[in-house]
Design an enzyme around this catalytic site. Structure first.
Site, PDB file in Angstrom:
ATOM      1  N   THR A 136       0.805  -1.228   0.000  1.00  0.00           N
ATOM      2  CA  THR A 136       0.000   0.000   0.000  1.00  0.00           C
ATOM      3  C   THR A 136       0.838   1.277   0.000  1.00  0.00           C
ATOM      4  O   THR A 136       1.956   1.303   0.542  1.00  0.00           O
ATOM      5  CB  THR A 136      -0.907   0.004   1.251  1.00  0.00           C
ATOM      6  OG1 THR A 136      -1.427   1.323   1.462  1.00  0.00           O
ATOM      7  CG2 THR A 136      -0.160  -0.396   2.513  1.00  0.00           C
ATOM      8  N   GLU A 138       0.289   3.565   1.895  1.00  0.00           N
ATOM      9  CA  GLU A 138       0.448   3.946   3.304  1.00  0.00           C
ATOM     10  C   GLU A 138       1.878   3.694   3.788  1.00  0.00           C
ATOM     11  O   GLU A 138       2.295   4.242   4.809  1.00  0.00           O
ATOM     12  CB  GLU A 138      -0.539   3.177   4.184  1.00  0.00           C
ATOM     13  CG  GLU A 138      -1.938   3.759   4.186  1.00  0.00           C
ATOM     14  CD  GLU A 138      -2.038   5.093   4.923  1.00  0.00           C
ATOM     15  OE1 GLU A 138      -1.621   5.163   6.081  1.00  0.00           O
ATOM     16  OE2 GLU A 138      -2.524   6.066   4.320  1.00  0.00           O
ATOM     17  N   TYR A 160      -1.446   0.332  10.884  1.00  0.00           N
ATOM     18  CA  TYR A 160      -1.723  -0.348   9.612  1.00  0.00           C
ATOM     19  C   TYR A 160      -0.497  -0.281   8.697  1.00  0.00           C
ATOM     20  O   TYR A 160      -0.042  -1.294   8.168  1.00  0.00           O
ATOM     21  CB  TYR A 160      -2.937   0.307   8.938  1.00  0.00           C
ATOM     22  CG  TYR A 160      -3.169  -0.119   7.505  1.00  0.00           C
ATOM     23  CD1 TYR A 160      -3.783  -1.333   7.212  1.00  0.00           C
ATOM     24  CD2 TYR A 160      -2.788   0.700   6.428  1.00  0.00           C
ATOM     25  CE1 TYR A 160      -3.997  -1.728   5.889  1.00  0.00           C
ATOM     26  CE2 TYR A 160      -3.000   0.315   5.112  1.00  0.00           C
ATOM     27  CZ  TYR A 160      -3.605  -0.892   4.846  1.00  0.00           C
ATOM     28  OH  TYR A 160      -3.813  -1.277   3.539  1.00  0.00           O
ATOM     29  N   LYS A 164       1.825  -3.376   7.472  1.00  0.00           N
ATOM     30  CA  LYS A 164       1.956  -3.645   6.033  1.00  0.00           C
ATOM     31  C   LYS A 164       3.422  -3.593   5.588  1.00  0.00           C
ATOM     32  O   LYS A 164       3.801  -4.195   4.589  1.00  0.00           O
ATOM     33  CB  LYS A 164       1.121  -2.647   5.237  1.00  0.00           C
ATOM     34  CG  LYS A 164      -0.371  -3.008   5.188  1.00  0.00           C
ATOM     35  CD  LYS A 164      -0.653  -4.074   4.136  1.00  0.00           C
ATOM     36  CE  LYS A 164      -2.131  -4.339   3.972  1.00  0.00           C
ATOM     37  NZ  LYS A 164      -2.429  -5.373   2.977  1.00  0.00           N
TER      38      LYS A 164
HETATM   39  P1  NAP Z   1     -11.475  -4.615   2.152  1.00  0.00           P
HETATM   40  O1  NAP Z   1     -12.632  -4.267   1.287  1.00  0.00           O
HETATM   41  O2  NAP Z   1     -11.394  -4.113   3.531  1.00  0.00           O
HETATM   42  O3  NAP Z   1     -11.376  -6.226   2.179  1.00  0.00           O
HETATM   43  C1  NAP Z   1     -10.551  -6.895   3.078  1.00  0.00           C
HETATM   44  C2  NAP Z   1     -10.778  -8.382   2.912  1.00  0.00           C
HETATM   45  O4  NAP Z   1      -9.925  -9.082   3.830  1.00  0.00           O
HETATM   46  C3  NAP Z   1     -12.224  -8.828   3.243  1.00  0.00           C
HETATM   47  O5  NAP Z   1     -12.574  -9.856   2.357  1.00  0.00           O
HETATM   48  C4  NAP Z   1     -12.078  -9.369   4.647  1.00  0.00           C
HETATM   49  O6  NAP Z   1     -13.056 -10.334   4.982  1.00  0.00           O
HETATM   50  C5  NAP Z   1     -10.718 -10.031   4.529  1.00  0.00           C
HETATM   51  N1  NAP Z   1     -10.095 -10.335   5.821  1.00  0.00           N
HETATM   52  C6  NAP Z   1      -9.911  -9.503   6.865  1.00  0.00           C
HETATM   53  N2  NAP Z   1      -9.281 -10.133   7.861  1.00  0.00           N
HETATM   54  C7  NAP Z   1      -9.052 -11.409   7.433  1.00  0.00           C
HETATM   55  C8  NAP Z   1      -8.457 -12.546   8.001  1.00  0.00           C
HETATM   56  N3  NAP Z   1      -7.953 -12.508   9.236  1.00  0.00           N
HETATM   57  N4  NAP Z   1      -8.383 -13.684   7.264  1.00  0.00           N
HETATM   58  C9  NAP Z   1      -8.922 -13.738   6.031  1.00  0.00           C
HETATM   59  N5  NAP Z   1      -9.519 -12.687   5.436  1.00  0.00           N
HETATM   60  C10 NAP Z   1      -9.583 -11.540   6.128  1.00  0.00           C
HETATM   61  O7  NAP Z   1     -10.103  -4.192   1.426  1.00  0.00           O
HETATM   62  P2  NAP Z   1      -9.826  -3.807  -0.095  1.00  0.00           P
HETATM   63  O8  NAP Z   1     -10.042  -2.341  -0.259  1.00  0.00           O
HETATM   64  O9  NAP Z   1     -10.505  -4.757  -0.990  1.00  0.00           O
HETATM   65  O10 NAP Z   1      -8.250  -4.020  -0.162  1.00  0.00           O
HETATM   66  C11 NAP Z   1      -7.695  -5.282  -0.488  1.00  0.00           C
HETATM   67  C12 NAP Z   1      -6.253  -5.332   0.003  1.00  0.00           C
HETATM   68  O11 NAP Z   1      -5.487  -4.299  -0.603  1.00  0.00           O
HETATM   69  C13 NAP Z   1      -6.078  -5.150   1.499  1.00  0.00           C
HETATM   70  O12 NAP Z   1      -4.973  -5.938   1.896  1.00  0.00           O
HETATM   71  C14 NAP Z   1      -5.735  -3.682   1.657  1.00  0.00           C
HETATM   72  O13 NAP Z   1      -4.982  -3.471   2.835  1.00  0.00           O
HETATM   73  C15 NAP Z   1      -4.904  -3.468   0.403  1.00  0.00           C
HETATM   74  N6  NAP Z   1      -4.923  -2.107  -0.160  1.00  0.00           N
HETATM   75  C16 NAP Z   1      -6.102  -1.492  -0.424  1.00  0.00           C
HETATM   76  C17 NAP Z   1      -6.092  -0.232  -0.995  1.00  0.00           C
HETATM   77  C18 NAP Z   1      -7.374   0.481  -1.323  1.00  0.00           C
HETATM   78  O14 NAP Z   1      -7.304   1.696  -1.583  1.00  0.00           O
HETATM   79  N7  NAP Z   1      -8.512  -0.195  -1.406  1.00  0.00           N
HETATM   80  C19 NAP Z   1      -4.862   0.387  -1.316  1.00  0.00           C
HETATM   81  C20 NAP Z   1      -3.691  -0.302  -1.046  1.00  0.00           C
HETATM   82  C21 NAP Z   1      -3.717  -1.557  -0.495  1.00  0.00           C
HETATM   83  P3  NAP Z   1     -14.481  -9.901   5.625  1.00  0.00           P
HETATM   84  O15 NAP Z   1     -15.341  -9.508   4.466  1.00  0.00           O
HETATM   85  O16 NAP Z   1     -14.912 -11.146   6.295  1.00  0.00           O
HETATM   86  O17 NAP Z   1     -14.213  -8.761   6.560  1.00  0.00           O
HETATM   87  O1  G4F Z   2     -10.661   6.738   2.955  1.00  0.00           O
HETATM   88  P1  G4F Z   2      -9.647   6.657   4.021  1.00  0.00           P
HETATM   89  O2  G4F Z   2     -10.067   6.052   5.299  1.00  0.00           O
HETATM   90  O3  G4F Z   2      -8.408   5.914   3.383  1.00  0.00           O
HETATM   91  P2  G4F Z   2      -6.849   5.838   3.772  1.00  0.00           P
HETATM   92  O4  G4F Z   2      -6.618   6.139   5.196  1.00  0.00           O
HETATM   93  O5  G4F Z   2      -6.102   6.653   2.775  1.00  0.00           O
HETATM   94  O6  G4F Z   2      -6.546   4.286   3.555  1.00  0.00           O
HETATM   95  C1  G4F Z   2      -7.009   3.604   2.401  1.00  0.00           C
HETATM   96  O7  G4F Z   2      -6.045   3.708   1.386  1.00  0.00           O
HETATM   97  C2  G4F Z   2      -4.781   3.066   1.675  1.00  0.00           C
HETATM   98  C3  G4F Z   2      -3.868   3.298   0.464  1.00  0.00           C
HETATM   99  O8  G4F Z   2      -3.197   4.517   0.620  1.00  0.00           O
HETATM  100  C4  G4F Z   2      -5.033   1.596   1.905  1.00  0.00           C
HETATM  101  F1  G4F Z   2      -3.856   0.956   2.140  1.00  0.00           F
HETATM  102  C5  G4F Z   2      -5.968   1.414   3.092  1.00  0.00           C
HETATM  103  O9  G4F Z   2      -6.242   0.021   3.257  1.00  0.00           O
HETATM  104  C6  G4F Z   2      -7.276   2.145   2.795  1.00  0.00           C
HETATM  105  O10 G4F Z   2      -7.924   1.491   1.726  1.00  0.00           O
HETATM  106  O11 G4F Z   2      -9.091   8.121   4.346  1.00  0.00           O
HETATM  107  C7  G4F Z   2      -8.554   8.958   3.349  1.00  0.00           C
HETATM  108  C8  G4F Z   2      -8.282  10.343   3.930  1.00  0.00           C
HETATM  109  C9  G4F Z   2      -7.501  10.308   5.247  1.00  0.00           C
HETATM  110  O12 G4F Z   2      -6.517  11.295   5.222  1.00  0.00           O
HETATM  111  C10 G4F Z   2      -8.529  10.644   6.303  1.00  0.00           C
HETATM  112  O13 G4F Z   2      -8.009  11.289   7.440  1.00  0.00           O
HETATM  113  O14 G4F Z   2      -9.531  10.933   4.237  1.00  0.00           O
HETATM  114  C11 G4F Z   2      -9.453  11.534   5.507  1.00  0.00           C
HETATM  115  N1  G4F Z   2     -10.793  11.626   6.090  1.00  0.00           N
HETATM  116  C12 G4F Z   2     -11.434  12.793   6.359  1.00  0.00           C
HETATM  117  N2  G4F Z   2     -12.628  12.545   6.908  1.00  0.00           N
HETATM  118  C13 G4F Z   2     -11.587  10.617   6.465  1.00  0.00           C
HETATM  119  C14 G4F Z   2     -12.742  11.188   6.994  1.00  0.00           C
HETATM  120  N3  G4F Z   2     -11.405   9.259   6.381  1.00  0.00           N
HETATM  121  C15 G4F Z   2     -12.435   8.473   6.829  1.00  0.00           C
HETATM  122  N4  G4F Z   2     -12.308   7.141   6.718  1.00  0.00           N
HETATM  123  N5  G4F Z   2     -13.578   9.006   7.368  1.00  0.00           N
HETATM  124  C16 G4F Z   2     -13.777  10.358   7.474  1.00  0.00           C
HETATM  125  O15 G4F Z   2     -14.802  10.809   7.975  1.00  0.00           O
END
Ligand code: NAP
Ligand code: G4F
Length: 359
Positions: A136, A138, A160, A164
């Site tokens: 990520t 992050e 987190y 990671k």
């Molecule tokens: P998400 O919607 O939160 O999905 C997370 C998945 O992991 C869900 O299927 C969840 O299952 C499963 N999970 C959680 N804990 C587990 C465990 N202990 N064993 C097995 N499965 C488990 O996340 P996403 O946005 O699809 O992201 C996918 C991956 O990419 C994650 O690793 C995240 O950290 C990484 N990532 C995401 C972003 C982003 O912007 N979306 C960016 C960079 C990296 P449940 O449905 O049962 O909770």
């Molecule tokens: O949507 P966020 O919670 O995503 P964040 O923290 O960037 O993390 C996501 O992206 C990562 C990749 O860079 C992934 F690795 C991670 O698993 C996840 O998918 O927050 C985005 C920004 C932050 O700066 C937060 O402080 O939005 C700001 N924010 C402002 N108001 C808020 C809010 N975030 C959340 N969740 N809720 C609010 O009300």
């Protein structure tokens, strides 16, 4: 036929990736967690209406109960399936929540990754099985250069991000130590109509839909100044696959190369539902006002601030564009917001129809 094993299949990315791989002709295996409530909504485009809700198996699509923190379960599943590709998407993926649950986040996001790598090694599958680790942006946290690329030093800012970083390095370590095809996709934020409702983009698009339909009065947010490089999740899962098809095992940054603020995301989402926002005040006193009615519809609540914030993230997708032929701007920012708002407008309308049927 290639076999893929996906952890995190019930999540945003897992569901899109499963669809993508099935279309490519893969046999797809997904790990689902036992839950007291239904957790397969995002898989409903794969599961048929009639079969939704039960553990589903057909020739090409198989769901297995499991958890990446359960070492014996991980070994058994990988040993039984003997996948050609593993996509480790499972994570406690919410940055704010990781401050409340740092130990659990480490177990899933750190040790969970190790469990998968170790299982492949112990089972003697190092030559057969390619592993994708969901790393990520992050990791870059308090950014050390702008834009961030594969060589930018890391500075995580949350439990987190720190968990990671273990996943990142242990993946690289197994690649170098055991000659495994184990690679990191360093993905910047990617969103969609399937994004979890507590991430900021989805919280905003859902609120815009509810506010315009009179179902919600206000949207409470944290840091409006935060800047992110937001892409469309459906485009990003293709890149996960491309990374595993590359000739050599390498890590890649996946991003659009464009950065926008949370404030801009709010303005655009409301614009798509026909509301123009005017801002007034500063800091925690800042408010978003509906220009046409004078109503305050967006406010800041410090409860959503983080103990330490990632102020800005901007990725440089040059490597993925040139080596993988991936198009980082297939879905432009405005189109991403439009897709999300449109889906949430439908969702809220549907909820309303169902409510009326039973009122
Ligand atoms: P998400 O919607 O939160 O999905 C997370 C998945 O992991 C869900 O299927 C969840 O299952 C499963 N999970 C959680 N804990 C587990 C465990 N202990 N064993 C097995 N499965 C488990 O996340 P996403 O946005 O699809 O992201 C996918 C991956 O990419 C994650 O690793 C995240 O950290 C990484 N990532 C995401 C972003 C982003 O912007 N979306 C960016 C960079 C990296 P449940 O449905 O049962 O909770
Ligand atoms: O949507 P966020 O919670 O995503 P964040 O923290 O960037 O993390 C996501 O992206 C990562 C990749 O860079 C992934 F690795 C991670 O698993 C996840 O998918 O927050 C985005 C920004 C932050 O700066 C937060 O402080 O939005 C700001 N924010 C402002 N108001 C808020 C809010 N975030 C959340 N969740 N809720 C609010 O009300």
């Amino acid at each position: 036929m290639k076999k893929a094993l996906l952890t995190g299949i019930t999540g945003q990315d897992g569901s899109f990736l499963a669809e993508f791989l099935l279309e490519k002709g893969y046999e797809v295996h997904g790990v689902i967690r036992r839950s007291s409530s239904y957790n397969q909504e995002r898989l409903e485009e794969i599961l048929t209406e009639a079969e939704a809700g039960i553990l589903f198996n057909n020739e090409n699509f198989h769901l297995h109960y499991g958890d990446v923190t359960d070492t014996s379960n991980v070994i058994r599943l990988i040993g039984d399936i003997r996948p050609d590709e593993i996509y480790n998407l499972a994570a406690q993926s919410h940055v704010r929540v990781s401050f409340d649950m740092p130990g659990y986040t480490l177990d899933v996001d750190g040790k969970g990754t190790l469990n998968i790598l170790e299982a492949v090694r112990i089972l003697g599958l190092t030559e057969k099985t390619r592993i994708y680790q969901a790393s990520t942006s992050e990791l870059f946290g308090k950014v050390q250069e702008v834009p961030q690329k594969e060589t930018t030093p890391f500075y995580p800012r949350s439990p987190y991000g720190v968990a990671k970083i273990y996943g990142y390095w242990i993946t690289k370590n197994y690649r170098e130590s055991y000659n495994m095809f184990a690679v990191n996709g360093i993905l910047f934020n990617h969103e969609s109509e399937r994004r979890g409702e507590t991430f900021v983009t989805r919280k905003i698009t859902l609120a815009a839909a509810r506010i315009v339909q009179g179902k919600q009065k206000k949207l409470m947010l944290g840091n409006l100044d935060s800047l992110r490089d937001w892409g469309y999740a459906k485009d990003y899962v293709e890149c996960m696959w491309l990374i595993l098809q590359h000739d050599t095992p390498e890590d890649f940054v996946i991003a659009t190369g464009e950065m926008h603020s949370v404030r801009e995301f709010v303005e655009l989402s409301f614009k798509h539902v026909g509301i123009e926002i005017e801002w007034s005040g500063q800091g925690v006193e800042e408010k978003g006002v509906n220009k046409a009615t004078g109503e305050v519809i967006v406010e800041v609540d410090p409860k959503f601030f983080r103990p330490s914030e990632v102020e800005q993230l901007l990725g440089d997708p040059t490597k993925s564009r040139t080596l993988l032929g991936w198009n980082p701007t297939k879905t432009p920012f405005d189109e991403l917001v439009r897709i999300m708002v449109k889906a949430d407008m439908r969702k809220v309308e549907k909820e309303d129809k169902v409510k009326k049927m039973f009122d």
